[in-house]
Design a protein around this motif. Structure first.
Motif, PDB file in Angstrom:
ATOM      1  N   ASP A 132       0.797  -1.227   0.000  1.00  0.00           N
ATOM      2  CA  ASP A 132       0.000   0.000   0.000  1.00  0.00           C
ATOM      3  C   ASP A 132       0.828   1.275   0.000  1.00  0.00           C
ATOM      4  OD1 ASP A 132       0.574  -1.017   2.615  1.00  0.00           O
ATOM      5  OD2 ASP A 132      -0.770   0.461   3.483  1.00  0.00           O
ATOM      6  N   ASN A 133       2.136   1.182   0.258  1.00  0.00           N
ATOM      7  CA  ASN A 133       3.016   2.341   0.079  1.00  0.00           C
ATOM      8  C   ASN A 133       3.845   2.239  -1.198  1.00  0.00           C
ATOM      9  OD1 ASN A 133       3.223   2.478   3.541  1.00  0.00           O
ATOM     10  ND2 ASN A 133       2.703   4.286   2.378  1.00  0.00           N
ATOM     11  N   VAL A 134       4.445   1.076  -1.442  1.00  0.00           N
ATOM     12  CA  VAL A 134       5.325   0.978  -2.608  1.00  0.00           C
ATOM     13  C   VAL A 134       4.561   1.113  -3.923  1.00  0.00           C
ATOM     14  CG1 VAL A 134       7.168  -0.320  -1.468  1.00  0.00           C
ATOM     15  CG2 VAL A 134       5.284  -1.566  -2.545  1.00  0.00           C
ATOM     16  N   ALA A 135       3.338   0.590  -3.994  1.00  0.00           N
ATOM     17  CA  ALA A 135       2.584   0.662  -5.254  1.00  0.00           C
ATOM     18  C   ALA A 135       2.262   2.102  -5.657  1.00  0.00           C
ATOM     19  CB  ALA A 135       1.321  -0.195  -5.184  1.00  0.00           C
ATOM     20  N   PRO A 136       1.636   2.915  -4.781  1.00  0.00           N
ATOM     21  CA  PRO A 136       1.386   4.302  -5.197  1.00  0.00           C
ATOM     22  C   PRO A 136       2.666   5.118  -5.360  1.00  0.00           C
ATOM     23  CG  PRO A 136       0.772   3.983  -2.898  1.00  0.00           C
ATOM     24  CD  PRO A 136       1.039   2.626  -3.471  1.00  0.00           C
ATOM     25  N   CYS A 137       3.672   4.845  -4.522  1.00  0.00           N
ATOM     26  CA  CYS A 137       4.949   5.541  -4.652  1.00  0.00           C
ATOM     27  C   CYS A 137       5.567   5.276  -6.019  1.00  0.00           C
ATOM     28  CB  CYS A 137       5.884   5.069  -3.541  1.00  0.00           C
ATOM     29  SG  CYS A 137       7.508   5.840  -3.546  1.00  0.00           S
ATOM     30  N   PHE A 138       5.462   4.059  -6.493  1.00  0.00           N
ATOM     31  CA  PHE A 138       6.019   3.659  -7.785  1.00  0.00           C
ATOM     32  C   PHE A 138       5.145   4.104  -8.948  1.00  0.00           C
ATOM     33  CE2 PHE A 138       6.702  -0.300 -10.641  1.00  0.00           C
ATOM     34  CZ  PHE A 138       7.579   0.385 -11.453  1.00  0.00           C
ATOM     35  N   LEU A 139       3.846   3.847  -8.858  1.00  0.00           N
ATOM     36  CA  LEU A 139       2.939   4.022  -9.994  1.00  0.00           C
ATOM     37  C   LEU A 139       2.171   5.332  -9.967  1.00  0.00           C
ATOM     38  CD1 LEU A 139       1.502   0.391  -9.949  1.00  0.00           C
ATOM     39  CD2 LEU A 139       3.293   1.277 -11.465  1.00  0.00           C
ATOM     40  N   GLY A 140       2.076   5.979  -8.799  1.00  0.00           N
ATOM     41  CA  GLY A 140       1.317   7.210  -8.677  1.00  0.00           C
ATOM     42  C   GLY A 140      -0.166   6.952  -8.489  1.00  0.00           C
ATOM     43  N   GLY A 141      -0.892   8.005  -8.147  1.00  0.00           N
ATOM     44  CA  GLY A 141      -2.338   7.923  -8.028  1.00  0.00           C
ATOM     45  C   GLY A 141      -2.817   7.166  -6.803  1.00  0.00           C
ATOM     46  N   LEU A 142      -4.089   6.786  -6.857  1.00  0.00           N
ATOM     47  CA  LEU A 142      -4.734   5.987  -5.815  1.00  0.00           C
ATOM     48  C   LEU A 142      -4.730   4.542  -6.276  1.00  0.00           C
ATOM     49  CD1 LEU A 142      -6.457   5.733  -3.191  1.00  0.00           C
ATOM     50  CD2 LEU A 142      -8.473   6.228  -4.620  1.00  0.00           C
ATOM     51  N   GLN A 143      -4.091   3.663  -5.519  1.00  0.00           N
ATOM     52  CA  GLN A 143      -3.888   2.279  -5.937  1.00  0.00           C
ATOM     53  C   GLN A 143      -4.620   1.314  -5.012  1.00  0.00           C
ATOM     54  OE1 GLN A 143      -2.132   1.167  -8.652  1.00  0.00           O
ATOM     55  NE2 GLN A 143      -1.591   3.249  -9.293  1.00  0.00           N
ATOM     56  N   LEU A 144      -5.284   0.332  -5.618  1.00  0.00           N
ATOM     57  CA  LEU A 144      -5.965  -0.743  -4.894  1.00  0.00           C
ATOM     58  C   LEU A 144      -5.193  -2.034  -5.106  1.00  0.00           C
ATOM     59  CD1 LEU A 144      -8.476  -1.936  -3.370  1.00  0.00           C
ATOM     60  CD2 LEU A 144      -9.484  -2.305  -5.649  1.00  0.00           C
ATOM     61  N   MET A 145      -4.802  -2.679  -4.004  1.00  0.00           N
ATOM     62  CA  MET A 145      -4.066  -3.932  -4.105  1.00  0.00           C
ATOM     63  C   MET A 145      -5.033  -5.077  -4.420  1.00  0.00           C
ATOM     64  SD  MET A 145      -1.354  -2.393  -3.448  1.00  0.00           S
ATOM     65  CE  MET A 145      -1.989  -0.702  -3.495  1.00  0.00           C
ATOM     66  N   VAL A 146      -4.684  -5.892  -5.402  1.00  0.00           N
ATOM     67  CA  VAL A 146      -5.554  -6.996  -5.815  1.00  0.00           C
ATOM     68  C   VAL A 146      -4.845  -8.320  -5.563  1.00  0.00           C
ATOM     69  CG1 VAL A 146      -6.730  -5.590  -7.532  1.00  0.00           C
ATOM     70  CG2 VAL A 146      -4.739  -6.906  -8.214  1.00  0.00           C
ATOM     71  N   ASN A 147      -5.643  -9.355  -5.377  1.00  0.00           N
ATOM     72  CA  ASN A 147      -5.101 -10.673  -5.047  1.00  0.00           C
ATOM     73  C   ASN A 147      -4.726 -11.424  -6.323  1.00  0.00           C
ATOM     74  OD1 ASN A 147      -4.315 -12.872  -3.532  1.00  0.00           O
ATOM     75  ND2 ASN A 147      -6.385 -13.703  -3.336  1.00  0.00           N
ATOM     76  N   ASP A 148      -3.719 -10.899  -7.011  1.00  0.00           N
ATOM     77  CA  ASP A 148      -3.230 -11.501  -8.250  1.00  0.00           C
ATOM     78  C   ASP A 148      -1.755 -11.140  -8.369  1.00  0.00           C
ATOM     79  OD1 ASP A 148      -2.480 -12.104 -10.902  1.00  0.00           O
ATOM     80  OD2 ASP A 148      -4.508 -11.774 -11.643  1.00  0.00           O
ATOM     81  N   LYS A 149      -0.887 -12.124  -8.246  1.00  0.00           N
ATOM     82  CA  LYS A 149       0.549 -11.867  -8.249  1.00  0.00           C
ATOM     83  C   LYS A 149       1.048 -11.308  -9.575  1.00  0.00           C
ATOM     84  CE  LYS A 149       1.684 -15.364  -4.774  1.00  0.00           C
ATOM     85  NZ  LYS A 149       2.445 -16.612  -4.488  1.00  0.00           N
ATOM     86  N   GLN A 150       0.271 -11.474 -10.640  1.00  0.00           N
ATOM     87  CA  GLN A 150       0.668 -10.950 -11.938  1.00  0.00           C
ATOM     88  C   GLN A 150       0.296  -9.476 -12.099  1.00  0.00           C
ATOM     89  OE1 GLN A 150       2.558 -12.973 -13.853  1.00  0.00           O
ATOM     90  NE2 GLN A 150       2.283 -14.434 -12.175  1.00  0.00           N
ATOM     91  N   ILE A 151      -0.601  -8.997 -11.259  1.00  0.00           N
ATOM     92  CA  ILE A 151      -1.099  -7.626 -11.387  1.00  0.00           C
ATOM     93  C   ILE A 151      -0.688  -6.793 -10.171  1.00  0.00           C
ATOM     94  CG2 ILE A 151      -3.149  -6.176 -11.619  1.00  0.00           C
ATOM     95  CD1 ILE A 151      -4.529  -8.593 -12.953  1.00  0.00           C
ATOM     96  N   ILE A 152      -1.011  -7.286  -8.988  1.00  0.00           N
ATOM     97  CA  ILE A 152      -0.690  -6.708  -7.679  1.00  0.00           C
ATOM     98  C   ILE A 152      -1.503  -5.449  -7.370  1.00  0.00           C
ATOM     99  CG2 ILE A 152       1.077  -5.753  -6.139  1.00  0.00           C
ATOM    100  CD1 ILE A 152       3.148  -7.488  -7.560  1.00  0.00           C
ATOM    101  N   SER A 153      -1.557  -4.496  -8.300  1.00  0.00           N
ATOM    102  CA  SER A 153      -2.193  -3.215  -7.995  1.00  0.00           C
ATOM    103  C   SER A 153      -2.943  -2.660  -9.202  1.00  0.00           C
ATOM    104  CB  SER A 153      -1.128  -2.211  -7.549  1.00  0.00           C
ATOM    105  OG  SER A 153      -1.708  -0.981  -7.173  1.00  0.00           O
TER     106      SER A 153
END
Length: 315
Positions: free
Chosen positions: A147-168
Protein backbone atom coordinates in the motif's frame (compact mmCIF):
# COMPACT_ATOMS: atom_id res chain seq x y z
CA UNK A 1 26.29 9.59 -16.72
CA UNK A 2 24.32 10.03 -13.48
CA UNK A 3 20.63 9.09 -13.33
CA UNK A 4 18.42 10.58 -10.60
CA UNK A 5 15.03 9.20 -9.55
CA UNK A 6 12.51 10.81 -7.19
CA UNK A 7 9.90 8.71 -5.36
CA UNK A 8 6.97 10.52 -3.66
CA UNK A 9 5.39 10.20 -0.23
CA UNK A 10 2.20 8.21 0.11
CA UNK A 11 -0.81 7.71 2.37
CA UNK A 12 -0.91 4.03 3.29
CA UNK A 13 -4.35 2.50 3.98
CA UNK A 14 -6.18 5.79 3.19
CA UNK A 15 -8.14 4.96 6.36
CA UNK A 16 -10.74 2.76 4.68
CA UNK A 17 -8.43 0.21 3.01
CA UNK A 18 -6.06 -1.35 5.54
CA UNK A 19 -3.14 -2.84 3.55
CA UNK A 20 -5.30 -2.54 0.41
CA UNK A 21 -5.27 1.15 -0.53
CA UNK A 22 -2.50 3.70 -0.96
CA UNK A 23 -2.24 7.11 -2.58
CA UNK A 24 0.80 9.11 -3.68
CA UNK A 25 0.82 12.78 -2.68
CA UNK A 26 2.75 15.88 -3.71
CA UNK A 27 2.87 19.36 -2.06
CA UNK A 28 1.09 22.06 -4.04
CA UNK A 29 4.05 24.40 -3.45
CA UNK A 30 6.22 22.25 -5.71
CA UNK A 31 8.57 20.90 -3.03
CA UNK A 32 9.73 17.29 -3.35
CA UNK A 33 8.20 15.33 -0.47
CA UNK A 34 9.97 12.00 -0.91
CA UNK A 35 13.43 10.53 -1.50
CA UNK A 36 15.88 10.98 -4.37
CA UNK A 37 18.37 8.30 -5.45
CA UNK A 38 21.20 8.99 -7.92
CA UNK A 39 23.07 6.17 -9.65
CA UNK A 40 26.31 6.00 -11.61
CA UNK A 41 28.92 3.42 -12.47
CA UNK A 42 31.97 2.82 -10.26
CA UNK A 43 35.00 0.54 -9.92
CA UNK A 44 35.81 -2.20 -7.44
CA UNK A 45 32.50 -2.83 -5.66
CA UNK A 46 29.04 -1.41 -5.09
CA UNK A 47 28.88 1.79 -3.05
CA UNK A 48 26.21 3.77 -1.22
CA UNK A 49 26.50 7.40 -0.12
CA UNK A 50 23.87 9.04 2.07
CA UNK A 51 22.87 12.67 2.52
CA UNK A 52 19.81 14.83 3.11
CA UNK A 53 17.91 16.36 6.06
CA UNK A 54 16.99 13.01 7.63
CA UNK A 55 20.24 11.13 6.99
CA UNK A 56 21.05 11.11 10.72
CA UNK A 57 18.16 8.66 11.28
CA UNK A 58 19.72 6.02 9.00
CA UNK A 59 22.16 3.24 9.97
CA UNK A 60 25.74 4.48 10.11
CA UNK A 61 27.03 1.59 8.00
CA UNK A 62 25.73 1.99 4.41
CA UNK A 63 25.65 -1.79 4.03
CA UNK A 64 22.93 -1.90 6.71
CA UNK A 65 20.74 0.43 4.65
CA UNK A 66 17.80 -1.01 2.70
CA UNK A 67 19.03 0.77 -0.43
CA UNK A 68 22.26 -1.23 -0.40
CA UNK A 69 20.16 -4.39 -0.08
CA UNK A 70 18.19 -3.22 -3.12
CA UNK A 71 21.43 -3.19 -5.13
CA UNK A 72 22.21 -6.76 -4.07
CA UNK A 73 18.70 -8.07 -4.74
CA UNK A 74 18.57 -6.37 -8.15
CA UNK A 75 21.96 -7.67 -9.25
CA UNK A 76 21.05 -11.16 -8.03
CA UNK A 77 17.94 -11.00 -10.22
CA UNK A 78 20.13 -9.94 -13.15
CA UNK A 79 22.40 -12.94 -12.56
CA UNK A 80 19.40 -15.27 -12.55
CA UNK A 81 18.47 -13.85 -15.97
CA UNK A 82 22.01 -14.55 -17.18
CA UNK A 83 22.73 -10.83 -17.57
CA UNK A 84 26.13 -9.43 -16.69
CA UNK A 85 26.40 -6.21 -14.72
CA UNK A 86 28.97 -3.67 -13.58
CA UNK A 87 29.36 -2.10 -10.12
CA UNK A 88 27.33 0.96 -9.22
CA UNK A 89 27.37 3.82 -6.75
CA UNK A 90 24.02 4.99 -5.39
CA UNK A 91 23.54 8.25 -3.50
CA UNK A 92 20.44 8.39 -1.31
CA UNK A 93 19.12 11.86 -0.55
CA UNK A 94 16.96 11.11 2.49
CA UNK A 95 14.28 13.80 2.38
CA UNK A 96 11.65 11.73 4.23
CA UNK A 97 11.56 11.25 8.02
CA UNK A 98 11.89 7.65 9.15
CA UNK A 99 8.83 6.17 10.87
CA UNK A 100 6.61 9.03 9.71
CA UNK A 101 3.69 7.13 8.21
CA UNK A 102 4.44 8.68 4.82
CA UNK A 103 6.06 5.62 3.28
CA UNK A 104 9.65 6.58 4.10
CA UNK A 105 11.12 3.12 3.50
CA UNK A 106 8.98 2.73 0.37
CA UNK A 107 10.41 5.99 -1.03
CA UNK A 108 13.98 4.73 -0.64
CA UNK A 109 13.18 1.28 -2.04
CA UNK A 110 11.19 2.55 -5.02
CA UNK A 111 13.69 5.26 -5.96
CA UNK A 112 16.58 2.79 -5.72
CA UNK A 113 14.97 0.02 -7.77
CA UNK A 114 13.68 2.38 -10.46
CA UNK A 115 17.15 3.95 -10.70
CA UNK A 116 18.75 0.50 -10.99
CA UNK A 117 16.28 -0.55 -13.66
CA UNK A 118 16.98 2.62 -15.63
CA UNK A 119 20.76 2.21 -15.32
CA UNK A 120 20.73 -1.41 -16.50
CA UNK A 121 18.50 -0.61 -19.52
CA UNK A 122 15.14 -1.69 -18.06
CA UNK A 123 15.58 -5.48 -17.78
CA UNK A 124 12.48 -5.85 -15.58
CA UNK A 125 8.82 -5.03 -16.19
CA UNK A 126 6.68 -2.86 -13.88
CA UNK A 127 5.09 -5.97 -12.35
CA UNK A 128 8.49 -7.56 -11.69
CA UNK A 129 9.82 -4.35 -10.14
CA UNK A 130 6.72 -4.00 -7.96
CA UNK A 131 7.17 -7.56 -6.68
CA UNK A 132 10.79 -6.73 -5.75
CA UNK A 133 9.61 -3.59 -3.97
CA UNK A 134 7.13 -5.57 -1.91
CA UNK A 135 9.85 -8.07 -1.01
CA UNK A 136 12.10 -5.27 0.21
CA UNK A 137 9.32 -3.50 2.13
CA UNK A 138 8.50 -6.75 3.93
CA UNK A 139 12.05 -6.84 5.29
CA UNK A 140 11.40 -3.50 6.99
CA UNK A 141 7.85 -3.94 8.30
CA UNK A 142 7.79 -7.68 8.90
CA UNK A 143 4.87 -8.36 6.54
CA UNK A 144 4.23 -8.23 2.80
CA UNK A 145 2.07 -5.27 1.82
CA UNK A 146 2.12 -2.93 -1.17
CA UNK A 147 0.00 0.00 0.00
CA UNK A 148 3.02 2.34 0.08
CA UNK A 149 5.32 0.98 -2.61
CA UNK A 150 2.58 0.66 -5.25
CA UNK A 151 1.39 4.30 -5.20
CA UNK A 152 4.95 5.54 -4.65
CA UNK A 153 6.02 3.66 -7.78
CA UNK A 154 2.94 4.02 -9.99
CA UNK A 155 1.32 7.21 -8.68
CA UNK A 156 -2.34 7.92 -8.03
CA UNK A 157 -4.73 5.99 -5.81
CA UNK A 158 -3.89 2.28 -5.94
CA UNK A 159 -5.97 -0.74 -4.89
CA UNK A 160 -4.07 -3.93 -4.10
CA UNK A 161 -5.55 -7.00 -5.81
CA UNK A 162 -5.10 -10.67 -5.05
CA UNK A 163 -3.23 -11.50 -8.25
CA UNK A 164 0.55 -11.87 -8.25
CA UNK A 165 0.67 -10.95 -11.94
CA UNK A 166 -1.10 -7.63 -11.39
CA UNK A 167 -0.69 -6.71 -7.68
CA UNK A 168 -2.19 -3.22 -8.00
CA UNK A 169 -4.89 -1.38 -9.96
CA UNK A 170 -5.31 2.38 -10.17
CA UNK A 171 -8.61 3.74 -8.86
CA UNK A 172 -10.00 7.16 -9.86
CA UNK A 173 -9.10 9.74 -7.22
CA UNK A 174 -10.57 13.18 -6.54
CA UNK A 175 -8.41 15.76 -8.29
CA UNK A 176 -10.30 18.64 -6.63
CA UNK A 177 -9.28 17.55 -3.15
CA UNK A 178 -6.46 18.83 -0.96
CA UNK A 179 -4.77 16.54 1.53
CA UNK A 180 -3.23 18.36 4.47
CA UNK A 181 -0.38 16.13 5.69
CA UNK A 182 0.80 16.79 9.26
CA UNK A 183 3.89 14.96 10.50
CA UNK A 184 4.10 15.53 14.25
CA UNK A 185 7.86 15.00 14.46
CA UNK A 186 7.81 11.82 16.52
CA UNK A 187 8.59 8.35 15.13
CA UNK A 188 6.27 5.34 15.05
CA UNK A 189 7.70 2.17 13.51
CA UNK A 190 5.41 0.20 11.19
CA UNK A 191 6.27 -2.98 13.04
CA UNK A 192 5.37 -1.52 16.43
CA UNK A 193 2.13 -0.05 15.09
CA UNK A 194 1.12 -3.45 13.71
CA UNK A 195 1.81 -5.12 17.04
CA UNK A 196 -0.90 -3.07 18.81
CA UNK A 197 -3.56 -4.48 16.50
CA UNK A 198 -5.68 -7.45 17.61
CA UNK A 199 -5.11 -10.89 16.12
CA UNK A 200 -8.83 -11.29 15.39
CA UNK A 201 -11.83 -9.04 14.70
CA UNK A 202 -15.50 -9.73 15.32
CA UNK A 203 -17.98 -10.26 12.52
CA UNK A 204 -19.56 -6.81 12.84
CA UNK A 205 -16.17 -5.13 12.39
CA UNK A 206 -15.38 -7.30 9.35
CA UNK A 207 -18.71 -6.39 7.76
CA UNK A 208 -18.21 -2.68 8.48
CA UNK A 209 -14.72 -2.79 6.95
CA UNK A 210 -15.96 -4.49 3.77
CA UNK A 211 -18.94 -2.19 3.41
CA UNK A 212 -16.92 0.99 3.90
CA UNK A 213 -14.23 -0.07 1.43
CA UNK A 214 -16.73 -1.22 -1.23
CA UNK A 215 -18.79 1.96 -0.88
CA UNK A 216 -15.67 4.15 -1.08
CA UNK A 217 -14.44 2.41 -4.25
CA UNK A 218 -17.89 2.73 -5.81
CA UNK A 219 -17.90 6.44 -4.97
CA UNK A 220 -14.47 6.91 -6.51
CA UNK A 221 -15.63 5.44 -9.82
CA UNK A 222 -18.77 7.59 -9.81
CA UNK A 223 -16.81 10.64 -8.53
CA UNK A 224 -19.31 11.01 -5.69
CA UNK A 225 -17.21 12.98 -3.21
CA UNK A 226 -19.80 13.22 -0.37
CA UNK A 227 -20.33 9.45 -0.40
CA UNK A 228 -16.60 8.76 -0.52
CA UNK A 229 -15.83 11.06 2.39
CA UNK A 230 -18.70 9.76 4.54
CA UNK A 231 -17.24 6.25 4.31
CA UNK A 232 -13.57 7.18 4.74
CA UNK A 233 -13.43 5.42 8.10
CA UNK A 234 -10.85 3.08 9.62
CA UNK A 235 -12.47 0.44 11.83
CA UNK A 236 -9.44 -1.89 11.88
CA UNK A 237 -6.37 0.10 12.90
CA UNK A 238 -7.23 3.63 13.98
CA UNK A 239 -9.13 2.64 17.15
CA UNK A 240 -5.93 0.97 18.41
CA UNK A 241 -3.29 3.30 16.95
CA UNK A 242 -4.76 6.70 17.80
CA UNK A 243 -3.50 6.33 21.36
CA UNK A 244 0.06 6.22 20.02
CA UNK A 245 -0.33 9.69 18.48
CA UNK A 246 -0.34 12.61 20.96
CA UNK A 247 -2.99 15.17 20.06
CA UNK A 248 -4.60 13.13 17.29
CA UNK A 249 -8.11 12.87 18.76
CA UNK A 250 -8.19 16.55 19.74
CA UNK A 251 -6.94 17.65 16.30
CA UNK A 252 -9.38 15.37 14.51
CA UNK A 253 -12.22 17.13 16.33
CA UNK A 254 -10.65 20.50 15.63
CA UNK A 255 -10.33 20.02 11.87
CA UNK A 256 -13.89 18.71 11.71
CA UNK A 257 -15.07 21.96 13.29
CA UNK A 258 -13.06 23.83 10.65
CA UNK A 259 -15.01 22.06 7.90
CA UNK A 260 -12.75 19.15 6.92
CA UNK A 261 -14.44 16.47 4.85
CA UNK A 262 -12.52 13.63 6.50
CA UNK A 263 -9.33 12.88 8.41
CA UNK A 264 -7.30 9.88 9.44
CA UNK A 265 -3.91 8.34 10.18
CA UNK A 266 -1.50 8.08 7.27
CA UNK A 267 -0.13 4.55 7.25
CA UNK A 268 0.91 3.56 10.75
CA UNK A 269 1.33 7.19 11.86
CA UNK A 270 2.22 9.56 13.36
CA UNK A 271 1.33 11.64 10.28
CA UNK A 272 -2.34 12.49 10.05
CA UNK A 273 -4.09 13.54 6.87
CA UNK A 274 -7.06 15.84 6.47
CA UNK A 275 -9.20 16.12 3.35
CA UNK A 276 -10.91 19.24 2.02
CA UNK A 277 -11.98 20.42 -1.42
CA UNK A 278 -11.29 24.11 -0.72
CA UNK A 279 -7.79 25.67 -0.89
CA UNK A 280 -8.57 28.41 1.65
CA UNK A 281 -9.95 25.78 4.04
CA UNK A 282 -6.79 23.71 3.51
CA UNK A 283 -4.71 26.72 4.56
CA UNK A 284 -6.81 27.20 7.70
CA UNK A 285 -6.38 23.53 8.58
CA UNK A 286 -2.64 23.76 7.90
CA UNK A 287 -2.29 26.63 10.39
CA UNK A 288 -4.38 24.82 12.99
CA UNK A 289 -2.27 21.66 12.74
CA UNK A 290 0.97 23.63 12.85
CA UNK A 291 -0.18 25.15 16.12
CA UNK A 292 -1.74 22.06 17.68
CA UNK A 293 -0.34 18.80 16.27
CA UNK A 294 3.41 19.23 15.91
CA UNK A 295 5.44 17.71 18.75
CA UNK A 296 9.00 18.68 17.74
CA UNK A 297 10.93 21.03 15.41
CA UNK A 298 11.25 18.13 12.95
CA UNK A 299 7.49 18.21 12.31
CA UNK A 300 5.88 19.78 9.27
CA UNK A 301 2.54 20.35 7.59
CA UNK A 302 2.13 20.30 3.80
CA UNK A 303 -0.91 20.96 1.65
CA UNK A 304 -0.86 18.24 -1.00
CA UNK A 305 -2.84 16.81 -3.87
CA UNK A 306 -2.72 13.40 -5.48
CA UNK A 307 0.62 12.71 -7.18
CA UNK A 308 -0.41 11.09 -10.46
CA UNK A 309 3.14 10.49 -11.70
CA UNK A 310 4.75 8.24 -9.09
CA UNK A 311 8.50 7.57 -9.29
CA UNK A 312 10.19 9.63 -12.01
CA UNK A 313 13.47 10.88 -13.37
CA UNK A 314 14.58 14.29 -12.10
CA UNK A 315 17.39 16.64 -13.09
Amino acid sequence: MTIKVFAPASIGNVSVGFDLLGMAVQPVNGELLGDVVAIEGCDGSNQLAMEGPFVDKLPNDPKDNIVFTCIEIFQQALSEKGQEFDWVKLTLEKRMPVGSGLGSSACSIVAALVALNQYYQKPFSEAQLLAMMGQMEAQISGSLHYDNVAPCFLGGLQLMVNDKQIISREIPSFSQCYFVMAYSGINVSTKAAREVLPEQYDKATAIAFGQNLATFIDACYRQDLPQAMSHLKDVLAEPYRSGLLPGFDVCRQGVAELGALASGISGSGPTMFVVTDDKENAEQIQTFLQENYLQSPAGFVYICQTDVHGARLVC
